[in-house]
Design a protein around this motif. Structure first.
Motif, mmCIF file in Angstrom:
data_model
loop_
_atom_site.group_PDB
_atom_site.id
_atom_site.type_symbol
_atom_site.label_atom_id
_atom_site.label_comp_id
_atom_site.label_asym_id
_atom_site.label_seq_id
_atom_site.Cartn_x
_atom_site.Cartn_y
_atom_site.Cartn_z
ATOM 1 N N UNK A 2 0.992 -1.051 -0.126
ATOM 2 C CA UNK A 2 -0.086 -0.096 0.198
ATOM 3 C C UNK A 2 0.578 0.952 -0.120
ATOM 4 N N UNK A 3 0.328 2.273 -1.083
ATOM 5 C CA UNK A 3 1.550 3.502 -0.997
ATOM 6 C C UNK A 3 0.069 4.302 -1.088
ATOM 7 N N UNK A 4 0.607 5.412 -0.449
ATOM 8 C CA UNK A 4 -0.437 6.916 -0.207
ATOM 9 C C UNK A 4 -0.087 8.227 -0.917
ATOM 10 N N UNK A 50 -5.314 9.901 -0.425
ATOM 11 C CA UNK A 50 -5.263 8.544 -0.754
ATOM 12 C C UNK A 50 -4.538 6.939 -0.485
ATOM 13 N N UNK A 51 -4.992 6.345 0.194
ATOM 14 C CA UNK A 51 -4.034 4.990 0.711
ATOM 15 C C UNK A 51 -4.710 3.459 -0.527
ATOM 16 N N UNK A 62 -4.461 6.617 -7.225
ATOM 17 C CA UNK A 62 -5.482 7.422 -7.903
ATOM 18 C C UNK A 62 -4.734 8.123 -8.385
ATOM 19 N N UNK A 63 -5.195 8.344 -9.778
ATOM 20 C CA UNK A 63 -4.752 9.292 -10.887
ATOM 21 C C UNK A 63 -4.732 10.821 -9.668
ATOM 22 N N UNK A 64 -3.975 11.378 -9.994
ATOM 23 C CA UNK A 64 -4.312 12.570 -8.978
ATOM 24 C C UNK A 64 -4.834 13.975 -9.584
ATOM 25 N N UNK A 112 -17.090 9.525 -3.969
ATOM 26 C CA UNK A 112 -16.398 9.574 -5.146
ATOM 27 C C UNK A 112 -14.891 8.931 -5.118
ATOM 28 N N UNK A 113 -14.757 8.551 -4.498
ATOM 29 C CA UNK A 113 -13.674 7.712 -4.439
ATOM 30 C C UNK A 113 -13.700 6.418 -3.702
ATOM 31 N N UNK A 114 -13.086 5.496 -5.040
ATOM 32 C CA UNK A 114 -13.242 4.390 -5.608
ATOM 33 C C UNK A 114 -13.607 3.975 -3.607
ATOM 34 N N UNK A 115 -14.081 2.525 -3.846
ATOM 35 C CA UNK A 115 -14.457 1.966 -2.334
ATOM 36 C C UNK A 115 -12.706 1.012 -2.003
ATOM 37 N N UNK A 116 -12.278 0.532 -2.420
ATOM 38 C CA UNK A 116 -10.938 -0.142 -2.637
ATOM 39 C C UNK A 116 -9.867 1.415 -1.554
ATOM 40 N N UNK A 117 -9.903 2.254 -2.223
ATOM 41 C CA UNK A 117 -8.228 2.918 -1.826
ATOM 42 C C UNK A 117 -9.222 3.497 -0.390
#
Ligand code: NI
Length: 136
Positions: A2-4, A50-51, A62-64, A112-117
């Protein structure tokens, strides 16, 4: 692994911290200058974090660019140059402390953030006073 990833944004807003059911002396005692009846402003600095796992196709968590647009439309355009108590319905009944503003921001972005993040919000009210919220 995992990366943030983080995106920083800014907005200016006015607020007042007070309780209508307390007298002025008690409001000044608890909220100090922030209870000024004529409001005052802060230059807020927001860090959205976002992690998650790195996407194998893009190399991104995630695309910044997407996160940047989301923060602009959902947070900056909503809060920037506003009187939080008078113009944001949530804060007509809830004190617009950094704590409560960070929850407001997190709630708006989460959908709006994908649920896996995982999402975390850090909000600086001043360079030395800041709060973090990681969700419920
Ligand atoms: Ni204040």
């Amino acid at each position: 692994m995992e990366v943030t990833v983080h995106r920083v944004a800014y907005f200016n807003a006015a607020h007042r911290l007070f309780r209508a059911d307390w007298d002025e002396a008690k409001n000044v005692e608890v909220f100090g200058k922030c209870s000024n009846p004529n409001y005052h402003g802060h230059n807020y600095e927001l860090v959205v974090s976002v992690t998650g796992e790195i996407d194998s196709e893009t190399g991104f968590v995630m695309d910044l660019k997407v996160l940047k647009k989301l923060i602009k439309s959902e947070i900056e355009e909503v809060l920037d140059h506003k009187n939080l108590n008078l113009q944001i319905p949530t804060f007509s009944t809830t004190n617009p402390t950094a704590e409560n503003i960070s929850i407001f921001i997190w709630d708006r972005l989460r959908k709006f953030i994908p649920t896996h993040l995982k999402l975390a919000v850090t909000l600086y009210e001043t360079p030395r006073n800041y709060v973090t919220y990681h969700g419920k």
